[in-house]
Design a protein around this motif. Structure first.
Motif, short mmCIF file in Angstrom:
data_model
loop_
_atom_site.label_atom_id
_atom_site.label_comp_id
_atom_site.label_asym_id
_atom_site.label_seq_id
_atom_site.Cartn_x
_atom_site.Cartn_y
_atom_site.Cartn_z
N MET A 191 0.84 -1.17 0.00
CA MET A 191 0.00 0.00 0.00
C MET A 191 0.89 1.24 0.00
N LYS A 192 0.52 2.24 -0.75
CA LYS A 192 1.27 3.49 -0.80
C LYS A 192 0.93 4.35 0.41
N ARG A 193 1.79 5.33 0.69
CA ARG A 193 1.64 6.11 1.92
C ARG A 193 0.28 6.81 2.01
N GLU A 194 -0.23 7.31 0.90
CA GLU A 194 -1.53 7.97 0.94
C GLU A 194 -2.64 6.99 1.32
N GLY A 195 -2.49 5.76 0.88
CA GLY A 195 -3.46 4.72 1.23
C GLY A 195 -3.43 4.43 2.73
N HIS A 196 -2.22 4.41 3.30
CA HIS A 196 -2.10 4.20 4.74
C HIS A 196 -2.76 5.33 5.51
N LEU A 197 -2.54 6.55 5.07
CA LEU A 197 -3.14 7.70 5.76
C LEU A 197 -4.66 7.67 5.64
N LYS A 198 -5.16 7.38 4.46
CA LYS A 198 -6.60 7.33 4.26
C LYS A 198 -7.23 6.25 5.15
N LYS A 199 -6.61 5.08 5.18
CA LYS A 199 -7.13 3.98 5.99
C LYS A 199 -7.07 4.34 7.48
N ALA A 200 -5.96 4.93 7.92
CA ALA A 200 -5.83 5.32 9.32
C ALA A 200 -6.90 6.32 9.71
N ASN A 201 -7.13 7.31 8.87
CA ASN A 201 -8.14 8.32 9.18
C ASN A 201 -9.54 7.72 9.21
N GLU A 202 -9.80 6.77 8.35
CA GLU A 202 -11.09 6.08 8.34
C GLU A 202 -11.29 5.29 9.64
N ILE A 203 -10.25 4.57 10.05
CA ILE A 203 -10.33 3.80 11.29
C ILE A 203 -10.45 4.73 12.49
N ARG A 204 -9.71 5.83 12.46
CA ARG A 204 -9.77 6.81 13.56
C ARG A 204 -11.19 7.34 13.72
N SER A 205 -11.87 7.57 12.64
CA SER A 205 -13.26 8.03 12.71
C SER A 205 -14.14 6.99 13.39
N SER A 206 -13.91 5.73 13.08
CA SER A 206 -14.67 4.65 13.74
C SER A 206 -14.37 4.60 15.23
N ILE A 207 -13.11 4.74 15.58
CA ILE A 207 -12.72 4.75 17.00
C ILE A 207 -13.44 5.87 17.73
N ASN A 208 -13.43 7.05 17.13
CA ASN A 208 -14.06 8.20 17.76
C ASN A 208 -15.55 7.96 18.03
N SER A 209 -16.21 7.24 17.14
CA SER A 209 -17.64 6.99 17.34
C SER A 209 -17.91 5.94 18.43
N LEU A 210 -16.92 5.11 18.74
CA LEU A 210 -17.07 4.07 19.76
C LEU A 210 -16.53 4.47 21.13
N LYS A 222 -18.21 -0.43 26.94
CA LYS A 222 -18.48 -1.79 26.44
C LYS A 222 -17.77 -2.05 25.11
N ASN A 223 -17.27 -1.00 24.49
CA ASN A 223 -16.55 -1.12 23.21
C ASN A 223 -15.04 -1.22 23.39
N THR A 224 -14.57 -1.44 24.61
CA THR A 224 -13.14 -1.39 24.89
C THR A 224 -12.34 -2.33 24.00
N SER A 225 -12.73 -3.59 23.89
CA SER A 225 -11.96 -4.53 23.07
C SER A 225 -11.92 -4.10 21.61
N ALA A 226 -13.04 -3.63 21.09
CA ALA A 226 -13.08 -3.16 19.70
C ALA A 226 -12.19 -1.94 19.52
N ILE A 227 -12.21 -1.04 20.48
CA ILE A 227 -11.39 0.17 20.40
C ILE A 227 -9.90 -0.20 20.40
N VAL A 228 -9.53 -1.14 21.25
CA VAL A 228 -8.12 -1.57 21.31
C VAL A 228 -7.70 -2.16 19.96
N GLU A 229 -8.52 -3.03 19.40
CA GLU A 229 -8.19 -3.64 18.11
C GLU A 229 -8.10 -2.58 17.01
#
Length: 114
Positions: A1-20, A25-32
């Motif tokens: 994966m190219k660096r921009e892909g890593h950043l895009k994926k990280a930001n997408e996951i970060r958004s999910s973390i923020n919503s949880l 009760k979401n602790t295990s999911a947040i850690v993963e």
């Protein structure tokens, strides 16, 4: 994966973390998710800083130490330990969310220091 892909994926996951993040009760999911997110932020930051990165977690700590990034290596190692405890063990939630979010925030900031 190219660096921009890593950043895009990280930001997408970060958004999910923020919503949880607000519900313990979401602790295990947040850690993963935090573990995956930090992998992508470290890949992006490494590519920006060193012109290379690792796409997998095996050997990542050594990779970082070889480049004098001991603080990030230590934080990632701590996150691996927390992840292992959450996934395979029965450690209580306690301050786990706060701790992994602190690690994530530091690594997210590190990726921009180039």
């Amino acid at each position: 994966m190219k660096r921009e892909g890593h950043l895009k994926k990280a930001n997408e996951i970060r958004s999910s973390i923020n919503s949880l993040e607000k519900d313990e009760k979401n602790t295990s999911a947040i850690v993963e998710l935090t573990y995956g997110c930090t992998l992508h932020y470290i890949s992006f930051g490494s590519e920006m800083k060193f012109g290379t990165h690792q796409d997998i977690h095996n050997g990542l700590i050594r990779f970082l130490r070889e480049r004098d990034e001991d603080e990030i290596a230590d934080l990632f190692s701590k996150l691996e330990t927390i992840r292992h405890g959450r996934w395979y063990g029965g450690k209580g939630n306690g301050d786990t969310i706060k701790e992994v979010m602190g690690i994530l925030n530091i690594i997210e900031g590190w990726k921009d220091e180039y």
